[in-house]
Design a protein around this motif. Structure first.
Motif, short mmCIF file in Angstrom:
data_model
loop_
_atom_site.label_atom_id
_atom_site.label_comp_id
_atom_site.label_asym_id
_atom_site.label_seq_id
_atom_site.Cartn_x
_atom_site.Cartn_y
_atom_site.Cartn_z
N ILE B 112 0.84 -1.20 0.00
CA ILE B 112 0.00 0.00 0.00
C ILE B 112 0.87 1.25 0.00
O ILE B 112 0.59 2.22 -0.69
CB ILE B 112 -0.95 -0.05 1.21
CG1 ILE B 112 -2.00 -1.13 0.95
CG2 ILE B 112 -1.59 1.31 1.46
CD1 ILE B 112 -2.94 -1.39 2.09
N GLU B 113 1.95 1.18 0.75
CA GLU B 113 2.84 2.33 0.81
C GLU B 113 3.50 2.58 -0.55
O GLU B 113 3.97 3.69 -0.82
CB GLU B 113 3.88 2.12 1.91
CG GLU B 113 3.26 2.30 3.29
CD GLU B 113 4.06 1.69 4.43
OE1 GLU B 113 5.22 1.33 4.22
OE2 GLU B 113 3.49 1.59 5.55
N MET B 115 1.92 2.57 -3.24
CA MET B 115 0.90 3.04 -4.17
C MET B 115 0.79 4.55 -4.27
O MET B 115 -0.10 5.07 -4.94
CB MET B 115 -0.45 2.43 -3.79
CG MET B 115 -0.53 0.95 -4.15
SD MET B 115 -1.94 0.15 -3.39
CE MET B 115 -3.24 0.67 -4.49
N LEU B 116 1.67 5.24 -3.61
CA LEU B 116 1.67 6.70 -3.74
C LEU B 116 1.99 7.05 -5.20
O LEU B 116 2.77 6.36 -5.84
CB LEU B 116 2.72 7.32 -2.82
CG LEU B 116 2.38 7.32 -1.33
CD1 LEU B 116 3.55 7.86 -0.52
CD2 LEU B 116 1.15 8.17 -1.08
N PRO B 117 1.40 8.11 -5.68
CA PRO B 117 1.62 8.45 -7.09
C PRO B 117 3.10 8.72 -7.36
O PRO B 117 3.82 9.21 -6.50
CB PRO B 117 0.83 9.76 -7.26
CG PRO B 117 -0.03 9.91 -6.08
CD PRO B 117 0.52 9.05 -5.00
N VAL B 120 5.36 11.89 -6.20
CA VAL B 120 5.22 12.25 -4.78
C VAL B 120 6.41 11.62 -4.06
O VAL B 120 6.51 10.39 -3.95
CB VAL B 120 3.90 11.72 -4.19
CG1 VAL B 120 3.87 11.90 -2.69
CG2 VAL B 120 2.72 12.43 -4.83
N HIS B 121 7.32 12.44 -3.60
CA HIS B 121 8.53 11.90 -2.99
C HIS B 121 8.43 11.98 -1.48
O HIS B 121 9.07 12.80 -0.84
CB HIS B 121 9.76 12.66 -3.50
CG HIS B 121 9.89 12.56 -4.97
ND1 HIS B 121 10.10 11.35 -5.61
CD2 HIS B 121 9.81 13.48 -5.94
CE1 HIS B 121 10.14 11.55 -6.92
NE2 HIS B 121 9.97 12.85 -7.15
N PHE B 122 7.63 11.10 -0.97
CA PHE B 122 7.39 11.07 0.47
C PHE B 122 7.98 9.77 0.98
O PHE B 122 7.77 8.70 0.39
CB PHE B 122 5.89 11.12 0.72
CG PHE B 122 5.51 11.24 2.16
CD1 PHE B 122 5.44 12.48 2.77
CD2 PHE B 122 5.19 10.11 2.92
CE1 PHE B 122 5.08 12.60 4.11
CE2 PHE B 122 4.83 10.22 4.25
CZ PHE B 122 4.77 11.48 4.85
N LYS B 123 8.76 9.87 2.06
CA LYS B 123 9.39 8.67 2.60
C LYS B 123 8.54 8.17 3.77
O LYS B 123 8.65 8.65 4.89
CB LYS B 123 10.78 9.03 3.11
CG LYS B 123 11.70 7.84 3.29
CD LYS B 123 13.09 8.33 3.65
CE LYS B 123 14.18 7.54 2.97
NZ LYS B 123 15.46 8.28 2.95
N THR B 124 7.70 7.20 3.50
CA THR B 124 6.77 6.71 4.52
C THR B 124 7.51 5.86 5.54
O THR B 124 8.28 4.97 5.18
CB THR B 124 5.67 5.88 3.86
OG1 THR B 124 5.02 6.68 2.89
CG2 THR B 124 4.67 5.41 4.90
N THR B 125 7.25 6.13 6.80
CA THR B 125 7.85 5.29 7.84
C THR B 125 6.78 4.40 8.48
O THR B 125 7.09 3.38 9.07
CB THR B 125 8.53 6.13 8.93
OG1 THR B 125 7.60 7.09 9.41
CG2 THR B 125 9.73 6.85 8.37
#
Lengths: 141, 141
Positions: B112-113, B115-117, B120-125
């Motif tokens: 799921i993590e 699946m960000l577009p 979008v440069h987001f580092k999910t923790t």
DNA sequence: AGCTAAGTGAGAAAAGTTATCCTTAAAAAC
DNA sequence: GTTTTTAAGGATAACTTTTCTCACTTAGCT
């Protein structure tokens, strides 16, 4: 853009829900729209500038009335106070644990809802997804 | 199973975090484990049976200490009070809006993590996912 | 314009959470 | 094992947040 045209849409949304159209309500909706998502605290601070005598009770009552009539949604966020947003297309949220920025992100929620294990017979009507991590700006900084 | 063996694991978890091992803390951890996830209110009600003089302050202080040391996690739930659970493998939750039941569900959070577009440069923790809907039991009933 | 129901505002009250302070108990040192 | 040190527990007060009450006002009908 005149105030009449600007508010038209909100007036209609309120009327459809049998909520009376009051300046306070239009102000609340406008602020929610402008900020994307806003906490009660910030909302009160901002709306007090327009309606200096508005009561916190009014704010709470209205926000709840709008939640009950599916005009507004409460977004619960890990380690932060809830924010409120106008209901719009399903989406997820990004929370930067470093700078606190919070924003919408477009994610195919339907696909995610289809990822429940086979054998789990749960009929999802809505889902809430918040990614916590480091935003692009903080990664660079 | 003796109390010593039963609590061994929690004692170690507390010690690793430089939290003193007290009967109250062992009780809190045991209740969280038993219930899966529990609200402060329920926790207080249940732990009061074992420690009739326990203070709400003690409960809050401990739950926060455990959150800060990554032993426990707060789960924020749409239209419900938060619940607290022992930290375990990433998973999602199912909330039945009809009967209020709340349970864990195994979902591939990593996928799921991912699946960000793009762009979008987001580092999910970490991510928090709650499905709201109707549980199997309520669908049948 | 006048009526009625709903909404607003002020303050009190209730809930929920945190802080203070003293006592008690756990862990460390001896 | 006893003493010493330090963290934790418990009671209560203080805050914070949310809800309630009630008198007054306003929006939306007729």
């Amino acid at each position: 853009m005149s105030a009449i045209i600007r508010f038209m849409n909100y007036e209609q949304l309120l009327r459809e829900r049998d909520l009376k159209v009051t300046p306070q309500r239009l102000g609340i909706l406008t602020l929610m729209h402008q900020s994307g998502h806003i906490s009660i605290e910030d909302l009160y601070e901002k709306i007090s500038r327009q309606f200096s005598s508005i009561s916190l009770a009014t704010l709470y009552k209205n926000v709840h009335a709008m939640i009950e009539t599916a005009l507004v949604k409460e977004v619960k966020i890990p380690s932060m106070k809830s924010k409120y947003e106008l209901i719009k297309a399903p989406h997820a949220h990004l929370l930067c644990t470093q700078c606190g920025s919070f924003e919408d992100v477009s994610v195919p929620m339907e696909q995610i809802e289809a990822m429940l294990p086979h054998g789990v017979h749960f009929k999802t009507t809505e889902s809430s997804l918040v990614f916590s991590g480091i935003c692009e700006t903080c990664q660079k900084g």
